[in-house]
Design a protein around this motif. Sequence first.
Motif, PDB file in Angstrom:
ATOM      1  N   LEU A 184       5.560   7.970  16.640  1.00 43.30           N
ATOM      2  CA  LEU A 184       4.474   6.883  16.753  1.00 43.30           C
ATOM      3  C   LEU A 184       3.862   7.041  16.194  1.00 43.30           C
ATOM      4  O   LEU A 184       3.143   6.036  15.317  1.00 43.30           O
ATOM      5  N   SER A 185       3.235   8.188  15.312  1.00 38.50           N
ATOM      6  CA  SER A 185       2.205   8.719  14.548  1.00 38.50           C
ATOM      7  C   SER A 185       3.034   7.713  12.808  1.00 38.50           C
ATOM      8  O   SER A 185       2.664   7.408  12.182  1.00 38.50           O
ATOM      9  N   PHE A 186       3.943   8.418  12.831  1.00 35.56           N
ATOM     10  CA  PHE A 186       4.799   7.814  11.785  1.00 35.56           C
ATOM     11  C   PHE A 186       5.338   6.360  12.161  1.00 35.56           C
ATOM     12  O   PHE A 186       5.092   5.990  10.288  1.00 35.56           O
ATOM     13  N   GLY A 187       5.569   5.885  12.971  1.00 39.17           N
ATOM     14  CA  GLY A 187       5.727   4.111  12.769  1.00 39.17           C
ATOM     15  C   GLY A 187       4.657   3.757  12.096  1.00 39.17           C
ATOM     16  O   GLY A 187       4.503   3.033  11.933  1.00 39.17           O
ATOM     17  N   ARG A 188       3.717   4.092  12.883  1.00 38.85           N
ATOM     18  CA  ARG A 188       1.686   3.452  12.365  1.00 38.85           C
ATOM     19  C   ARG A 188       2.275   3.361  10.719  1.00 38.85           C
ATOM     20  O   ARG A 188       1.597   2.158  10.321  1.00 38.85           O
ATOM     21  N   ILE A 189       2.270   4.955  10.674  1.00 35.09           N
ATOM     22  CA  ILE A 189       1.368   4.983   9.101  1.00 35.09           C
ATOM     23  C   ILE A 189       3.187   3.580   8.249  1.00 35.09           C
ATOM     24  O   ILE A 189       2.750   3.319   6.941  1.00 35.09           O
ATOM     25  N   VAL A 190       4.017   3.530   8.488  1.00 33.50           N
ATOM     26  CA  VAL A 190       5.391   2.951   7.794  1.00 33.50           C
ATOM     27  C   VAL A 190       5.169   1.588   8.157  1.00 33.50           C
ATOM     28  O   VAL A 190       4.997   0.145   7.181  1.00 33.50           O
ATOM     29  N   LEU A 191       4.509   0.623   9.085  1.00 33.05           N
ATOM     30  CA  LEU A 191       3.798  -0.337   9.560  1.00 33.05           C
ATOM     31  C   LEU A 191       2.177  -0.672   8.202  1.00 33.05           C
ATOM     32  O   LEU A 191       2.893  -1.621   8.051  1.00 33.05           O
ATOM     33  N   GLN A 192       1.341   0.316   8.316  1.00 27.35           N
ATOM     34  CA  GLN A 192       0.261   0.035   7.633  1.00 27.35           C
ATOM     35  C   GLN A 192       0.521   0.181   5.815  1.00 27.35           C
ATOM     36  O   GLN A 192       0.446  -0.912   5.605  1.00 27.35           O
ATOM     37  N   ARG A 193       1.654   0.829   5.700  1.00 21.33           N
ATOM     38  CA  ARG A 193       1.884   0.580   4.311  1.00 21.33           C
ATOM     39  C   ARG A 193       3.030  -0.369   3.872  1.00 21.33           C
ATOM     40  O   ARG A 193       2.798  -0.593   3.273  1.00 21.33           O
ATOM     41  N   THR A 194       3.591  -0.835   4.889  1.00 24.42           N
ATOM     42  CA  THR A 194       4.599  -2.087   4.791  1.00 24.42           C
ATOM     43  C   THR A 194       3.775  -3.616   4.856  1.00 24.42           C
ATOM     44  O   THR A 194       3.528  -4.035   3.715  1.00 24.42           O
ATOM     45  N   PHE A 195       2.632  -3.325   6.367  1.00 20.40           N
ATOM     46  CA  PHE A 195       2.160  -5.128   6.037  1.00 20.40           C
ATOM     47  C   PHE A 195       0.510  -4.561   6.161  1.00 20.40           C
ATOM     48  O   PHE A 195      -0.091  -5.596   6.358  1.00 20.40           O
ATOM     49  N   GLY A 196       0.288  -3.915   5.189  1.00 23.18           N
ATOM     50  CA  GLY A 196      -1.676  -3.685   4.620  1.00 23.18           C
ATOM     51  C   GLY A 196      -2.451  -2.657   6.358  1.00 23.18           C
ATOM     52  O   GLY A 196      -1.661  -2.655   7.501  1.00 23.18           O
ATOM     53  N   GLN A 197      -3.224  -2.077   5.420  1.00 23.78           N
ATOM     54  CA  GLN A 197      -4.046  -0.985   7.252  1.00 23.78           C
ATOM     55  C   GLN A 197      -4.420  -2.142   7.893  1.00 23.78           C
ATOM     56  O   GLN A 197      -4.714  -1.740   9.093  1.00 23.78           O
ATOM     57  N   ARG A 198      -4.848  -3.722   8.246  1.00 23.83           N
ATOM     58  CA  ARG A 198      -5.066  -4.109   9.062  1.00 23.83           C
ATOM     59  C   ARG A 198      -3.897  -4.674   9.502  1.00 23.83           C
ATOM     60  O   ARG A 198      -2.872  -5.017   9.230  1.00 23.83           O
TER      61      ARG A 198
ATOM     62  N   SER B 136       1.168  -0.804  -0.187  1.00 25.31           N
ATOM     63  CA  SER B 136      -0.103  -0.319  -0.140  1.00 25.31           C
ATOM     64  C   SER B 136       1.727   1.207   0.270  1.00 25.31           C
ATOM     65  O   SER B 136       0.472   2.578  -0.516  1.00 25.31           O
ATOM     66  N   GLY B 137       2.755   1.100   0.609  1.00 25.32           N
ATOM     67  CA  GLY B 137       2.895   2.400   0.358  1.00 25.32           C
ATOM     68  C   GLY B 137       3.383   2.578  -1.070  1.00 25.32           C
ATOM     69  O   GLY B 137       3.220   3.747  -1.515  1.00 25.32           O
ATOM     70  N   ALA B 138       3.474   1.909  -1.392  1.00 21.09           N
ATOM     71  CA  ALA B 138       3.737   1.678  -3.312  1.00 21.09           C
ATOM     72  C   ALA B 138       2.853   2.066  -3.838  1.00 21.09           C
ATOM     73  O   ALA B 138       2.887   2.969  -5.212  1.00 21.09           O
ATOM     74  N   ILE B 139       1.437   1.853  -4.051  1.00 21.45           N
ATOM     75  CA  ILE B 139       0.264   2.118  -4.748  1.00 21.45           C
ATOM     76  C   ILE B 139       0.279   3.361  -4.128  1.00 21.45           C
ATOM     77  O   ILE B 139      -0.173   4.406  -4.620  1.00 21.45           O
ATOM     78  N   ALA B 140       0.117   3.967  -2.850  1.00 23.25           N
ATOM     79  CA  ALA B 140       0.269   5.823  -2.438  1.00 23.25           C
ATOM     80  C   ALA B 140       1.197   5.922  -2.890  1.00 23.25           C
ATOM     81  O   ALA B 140       0.515   7.157  -3.475  1.00 23.25           O
ATOM     82  N   THR B 141       2.378   5.966  -3.109  1.00 20.70           N
ATOM     83  CA  THR B 141       2.918   6.439  -3.554  1.00 20.70           C
ATOM     84  C   THR B 141       3.191   6.843  -5.167  1.00 20.70           C
ATOM     85  O   THR B 141       3.497   8.245  -5.754  1.00 20.70           O
TER      86      THR B 141
END
Length: 598
Positions: A351-365, A215-220
């Motif tokens: 924490l906020s940016f860390g959550r973004i990295v996790l979501q964009r790497t492993f998916g929204q859930r 999802s990180g690449a899709i958003a990019t």
Amino acid sequence: MKWKEKIKRNKWQLAVLVLVMLVQCFFISLKEGYHMDELLTFELANAEYNPWIVPTQPVGRLAKFMQQEIYEDSLGETLKNLKDTVVDVLRNRGDSKLLSYKADVYDEPVWITGEQFHEYITVGERDAFNYLSVYFNVKDDNHPPLYFMLVHTMSSVFRDRISPWMGCVFNLAATLGCCMLMFALGRLLAACGYVTEKTGEDWGLCSALLYGCSSGAIATTLFIRMYGILTFLCVLTLYLHLQKWLGEQAQTGKDFKKKNKLLILVTAMGFWTQYFFLFYCLLLALVTVIVLFRGGRKKETFCYIRSMVIAAVIGVGVYPFGVKHILTSGRGVEAIGNLLGGLAGYGERLLSFGRIVLQRTFGQRSLGLIVTALFAAIGVILLVRDRRRDREAQSVDSAELNSSTWRRLWWMLAFPPLGYFLLAAKMSPYMVDRYIMPVFPFAAMAVAGLLVYLLGRLKTKGMSITLYAVLLLSCFNIFTYDKEYLYGGYGFQLDLTREYGAGLPCICIYEGYGFYDNLLEFEIYDRTLLVKPSELSGRQDIAQLPEVMVIYKHNVDSDTMQEAEDILAGYGLKPQQWLMRATVYGDTIIHYVNESLN
């Protein structure tokens, strides 16, 4: 190697690239609307010498000068006017006609025609391939010009239109480029003896698949700004540094002593793309200087520093306004203030940016993270079981690489993206994903490397299981994408505007500058008045309208909206039909009719 042999050798790499391209193109095809900054991209790229839409000054000073003093029917006359203007500026400086020219500035907002809005965001026959206009437009913005010039090039080829593909195509190319660089990095590390050839191939494949379908690449890819190119240039910079640092081990003969032109060019291009590139570039440069110097390669250290200085001189020389943007612009001062503002609130931002990295790497859930942790746990068990056997089979050369040389490689791989993340989290004006998009490919490479290393204990089955894990994680990414930057439903909003608003005037009531969301709609209306609630009173031109479409922006609260309705009622305008409430952008669109004139 013949092309057939190359295809056979790289068949899995080609398969990954095709899959990534299909995934990215699918999401591009779903994109209907645009973030305000995306429409600003088209305006800065395509509005001829007119970088901002100002309700009290629809035509900028330089745009007016070009229209009235430069452009003629023939190219010869236009070039003559340009020559005379340059001579006048050189002779008279501040007293020249160009520098003393005045724009038309009005006391209150004026109507802007649909044709003018169309010219703001598209390219016509006369202003095609006008890169000087792009350069002028962005000098008053907070960004460098390279990406806007790319968008202007595409707009010059496909004129009088705007489409997601016209901006996303460059981001798509950048994402595919990152995947190809991951293949190259895996082979480079294998050629230098850090990993086996198969492990290098496996790591490159898994990294590209994991990043390209994330999802990180899709958003990019979807976000029509410069962050996709920025991401590619960061990965390319790493590859060029490793290629030169490991030149002797890779038997390529490349080092930092000579032929640094490509490295200089890429560094300058990063500066011309986005200033956050400096975070990554400077940190990588610092590690490189330390690694070279401590390795006794003092001549290469000097040559490398010289190359970086040359890149800085070229970058600033071509675009000197970048220094002003970084040090004195509103965003620049804000970023520096955030950096020097102490640690208050920094933990929350991390924490906020860390959550973004996790979501964009492993998916929204969290399913993707759970799957990765499960496979990693299996790998750890296998690693512990086979540790003794692996230690006994380990060669002397591998033992040497696992000491200081390995530590230096880890510093080059890990320190710049981690430092980028920490600086971006501290200095970014908003806690959104675009500022850390360059971190996403490095996160994918780290996860892929962990899985390849741990599951490689399964020997021939290890690669298959690792690929299954990465494919499963990619599926979670694709199917749980949060639809950011798609703006689904905006196509319906445009169709509704064409059906009910074509040829009618429009009043857009806004706070701040949110009206940029609706530029495509303003092309459809006959003319549009952009007003803040306080500017709505005392306008006789509104009282003379038999009917009008009114857009209340999402940031106009209910009390202000009621106040505006009362003012419109005083002009005789009464709501005839509510077309949309809480649109894609949260706006409200109402059709008003002047009962006293009908």
